[in-house]
Design a protein around this motif. Structure first.
Motif, PDB file in Angstrom:
ATOM      1  N   LEU A 158      74.738  13.280 -10.187  1.00  0.00           N
ATOM      2  CA  LEU A 158      75.024  14.423 -11.072  1.00  0.00           C
ATOM      3  C   LEU A 158      75.675  15.553 -10.275  1.00  0.00           C
ATOM      4  CD1 LEU A 158      74.578  15.764 -13.923  1.00  0.00           C
ATOM      5  CD2 LEU A 158      72.454  16.655 -12.959  1.00  0.00           C
ATOM      6  N   ALA A 159      75.156  15.813  -9.081  1.00  0.00           N
ATOM      7  CA  ALA A 159      75.706  16.864  -8.221  1.00  0.00           C
ATOM      8  C   ALA A 159      77.149  16.546  -7.840  1.00  0.00           C
ATOM      9  CB  ALA A 159      74.848  17.026  -6.971  1.00  0.00           C
ATOM     10  N   SER A 209      63.746  13.634 -17.583  1.00  0.00           N
ATOM     11  CA  SER A 209      64.683  12.573 -17.212  1.00  0.00           C
ATOM     12  C   SER A 209      65.961  13.185 -16.655  1.00  0.00           C
ATOM     13  CB  SER A 209      65.022  11.733 -18.445  1.00  0.00           C
ATOM     14  OG  SER A 209      65.773  12.518 -19.361  1.00  0.00           O
ATOM     15  N   ILE A 210      66.790  12.345 -16.084  1.00  0.00           N
ATOM     16  CA  ILE A 210      68.076  12.827 -15.576  1.00  0.00           C
ATOM     17  C   ILE A 210      68.924  13.339 -16.734  1.00  0.00           C
ATOM     18  CG2 ILE A 210      69.252  10.595 -15.613  1.00  0.00           C
ATOM     19  CD1 ILE A 210      69.595  13.398 -12.940  1.00  0.00           C
ATOM     20  N   GLU A 211      68.734  12.788 -17.925  1.00  0.00           N
ATOM     21  CA  GLU A 211      69.457  13.289 -19.106  1.00  0.00           C
ATOM     22  C   GLU A 211      69.038  14.718 -19.420  1.00  0.00           C
ATOM     23  OE1 GLU A 211      69.695   8.995 -18.959  1.00  0.00           O
ATOM     24  OE2 GLU A 211      67.889  10.240 -19.046  1.00  0.00           O
ATOM     25  N   ASP A 212      67.753  15.023 -19.225  1.00  0.00           N
ATOM     26  CA  ASP A 212      67.273  16.394 -19.425  1.00  0.00           C
ATOM     27  C   ASP A 212      67.926  17.345 -18.422  1.00  0.00           C
ATOM     28  OD1 ASP A 212      65.499  15.519 -21.445  1.00  0.00           O
ATOM     29  OD2 ASP A 212      63.899  15.165 -19.979  1.00  0.00           O
ATOM     30  N   VAL A 213      68.053  16.893 -17.179  1.00  0.00           N
ATOM     31  CA  VAL A 213      68.683  17.707 -16.133  1.00  0.00           C
ATOM     32  C   VAL A 213      70.137  17.974 -16.500  1.00  0.00           C
ATOM     33  CG1 VAL A 213      69.292  17.859 -13.683  1.00  0.00           C
ATOM     34  CG2 VAL A 213      67.153  16.745 -14.365  1.00  0.00           C
ATOM     35  N   MET A 253      66.034  10.850  -7.381  1.00  0.00           N
ATOM     36  CA  MET A 253      66.961  11.427  -6.405  1.00  0.00           C
ATOM     37  C   MET A 253      68.385  10.853  -6.448  1.00  0.00           C
ATOM     38  SD  MET A 253      66.308  12.218  -2.399  1.00  0.00           S
ATOM     39  CE  MET A 253      64.856  13.181  -2.784  1.00  0.00           C
ATOM     40  N   PRO A 254      68.587   9.534  -6.506  1.00  0.00           N
ATOM     41  CA  PRO A 254      69.970   9.041  -6.557  1.00  0.00           C
ATOM     42  C   PRO A 254      70.737   9.570  -7.776  1.00  0.00           C
ATOM     43  CG  PRO A 254      68.458   7.245  -6.068  1.00  0.00           C
ATOM     44  CD  PRO A 254      67.622   8.438  -6.428  1.00  0.00           C
ATOM     45  N   SER A 255      70.073   9.661  -8.911  1.00  0.00           N
ATOM     46  CA  SER A 255      70.724  10.185 -10.124  1.00  0.00           C
ATOM     47  C   SER A 255      71.042  11.671  -9.990  1.00  0.00           C
ATOM     48  CB  SER A 255      69.831   9.962 -11.343  1.00  0.00           C
ATOM     49  OG  SER A 255      69.600   8.586 -11.543  1.00  0.00           O
ATOM     50  N   VAL A 256      70.158  12.414  -9.358  1.00  0.00           N
ATOM     51  CA  VAL A 256      70.396  13.849  -9.142  1.00  0.00           C
ATOM     52  C   VAL A 256      71.600  14.034  -8.217  1.00  0.00           C
ATOM     53  CG1 VAL A 256      69.450  15.964  -8.127  1.00  0.00           C
ATOM     54  CG2 VAL A 256      68.019  14.545  -9.607  1.00  0.00           C
ATOM     55  N   ARG A 312      79.300  14.709  -9.490  1.00  0.00           N
ATOM     56  CA  ARG A 312      80.173  14.802 -10.674  1.00  0.00           C
ATOM     57  C   ARG A 312      80.437  16.242 -11.111  1.00  0.00           C
ATOM     58  NH1 ARG A 312      76.653  11.163 -13.260  1.00  0.00           N
ATOM     59  NH2 ARG A 312      76.270  12.786 -14.799  1.00  0.00           N
ATOM     60  N   ASN A 313      79.545  17.153 -10.749  1.00  0.00           N
ATOM     61  CA  ASN A 313      79.647  18.533 -11.225  1.00  0.00           C
ATOM     62  C   ASN A 313      79.785  19.551 -10.096  1.00  0.00           C
ATOM     63  OD1 ASN A 313      79.044  18.404 -14.318  1.00  0.00           O
ATOM     64  ND2 ASN A 313      77.614  16.995 -13.353  1.00  0.00           N
ATOM     65  N   ALA A 314      80.236  19.102  -8.941  1.00  0.00           N
ATOM     66  CA  ALA A 314      80.286  19.963  -7.754  1.00  0.00           C
ATOM     67  C   ALA A 314      81.110  21.222  -7.956  1.00  0.00           C
ATOM     68  CB  ALA A 314      80.815  19.169  -6.563  1.00  0.00           C
ATOM     69  N   GLU A 315      82.130  21.172  -8.800  1.00  0.00           N
ATOM     70  CA  GLU A 315      82.981  22.348  -9.003  1.00  0.00           C
ATOM     71  C   GLU A 315      82.377  23.332 -10.015  1.00  0.00           C
ATOM     72  OE1 GLU A 315      83.722  19.546 -12.171  1.00  0.00           O
ATOM     73  OE2 GLU A 315      83.690  19.230 -10.023  1.00  0.00           O
ATOM     74  N   LYS A 316      81.324  22.927 -10.715  1.00  0.00           N
ATOM     75  CA  LYS A 316      80.738  23.771 -11.758  1.00  0.00           C
ATOM     76  C   LYS A 316      79.519  24.552 -11.295  1.00  0.00           C
ATOM     77  CE  LYS A 316      82.233  20.537 -15.291  1.00  0.00           C
ATOM     78  NZ  LYS A 316      81.790  19.493 -16.202  1.00  0.00           N
ATOM     79  N   ALA A 317      78.841  24.054 -10.262  1.00  0.00           N
ATOM     80  CA  ALA A 317      77.612  24.689  -9.788  1.00  0.00           C
ATOM     81  C   ALA A 317      77.366  24.271  -8.341  1.00  0.00           C
ATOM     82  CB  ALA A 317      76.427  24.282 -10.658  1.00  0.00           C
ATOM     83  N   LYS A 318      76.428  24.956  -7.709  1.00  0.00           N
ATOM     84  CA  LYS A 318      76.010  24.625  -6.352  1.00  0.00           C
ATOM     85  C   LYS A 318      74.722  23.811  -6.478  1.00  0.00           C
ATOM     86  CE  LYS A 318      75.358  27.239  -2.114  1.00  0.00           C
ATOM     87  NZ  LYS A 318      75.202  28.612  -1.615  1.00  0.00           N
ATOM     88  N   PHE A 319      74.626  22.728  -5.716  1.00  0.00           N
ATOM     89  CA  PHE A 319      73.476  21.833  -5.802  1.00  0.00           C
ATOM     90  C   PHE A 319      72.750  21.780  -4.466  1.00  0.00           C
ATOM     91  CE2 PHE A 319      76.359  20.652  -9.107  1.00  0.00           C
ATOM     92  CZ  PHE A 319      75.529  20.381 -10.190  1.00  0.00           C
ATOM     93  N   CYS A 320      71.430  21.993  -4.522  1.00  0.00           N
ATOM     94  CA  CYS A 320      70.619  22.056  -3.310  1.00  0.00           C
ATOM     95  C   CYS A 320      69.330  21.260  -3.508  1.00  0.00           C
ATOM     96  CB  CYS A 320      70.240  23.495  -2.999  1.00  0.00           C
ATOM     97  SG  CYS A 320      71.622  24.651  -2.927  1.00  0.00           S
ATOM     98  N   SER A 321      68.718  20.881  -2.404  1.00  0.00           N
ATOM     99  CA  SER A 321      67.408  20.231  -2.486  1.00  0.00           C
ATOM    100  C   SER A 321      66.492  20.813  -1.414  1.00  0.00           C
ATOM    101  CB  SER A 321      67.534  18.713  -2.331  1.00  0.00           C
ATOM    102  OG  SER A 321      67.908  18.371  -1.029  1.00  0.00           O
TER     103      SER A 321
END
Length: 104
Positions: A42-43, A92-96, A36-39, A45-54
């Motif tokens: 990632l969110a 892994s977070i790298e896969d994400v 979760m902390p890595s996700v 760092r990339n907030a302008e490229k996609a929408k991130f939800c959980s």
């Protein structure tokens, strides 16, 4: 990260424009909690490229099953209400990050 519920899932994910990443997790899922902390990072760092939800699947089991989530952790990527990418159970977070970059 937008916290999803069965009440806002359709509006935030299925009716959203652009790429949406949904992290399906549960409080008893140790791999989910470890990633979760890595996700979240990632969110951020990339907030302008996609929408991130959980979505905590504890109280949304039917919703998770309706999205074909049968194990945790699962991350699904949506575009125009359709699943366009999926990572399930062992990743892994790298896969994400790689999947996110592939879909952007």
């Amino acid at each position: 990260m937008i916290v999803l519920t069965k009440e806002n899932f359709e509006e935030e994910v299925l009716k959203a424009e652009g790429l949406v990443m949904v992290d399906f997790w549960g409080p008893k899922c140790e791999p989910c909690k470890a990633m979760m902390p890595s996700v979240h990072e990632l969110a951020d760092r990339n907030a302008e490229k996609a929408k991130f939800c959980s979505l905590d699947t504890t109280n949304s089991k039917r919703l998770a099953i309706s999205q074909k989530v049968l194990g945790l952790p699962t991350i699904l990527f949506y575009r125009e209400g359709k699943i366009v990418g999926e990572l399930c159970k062992e990743f892994s977070i790298e896969d994400v990050e790689a999947k996110l970059q592939e879909l952007i």
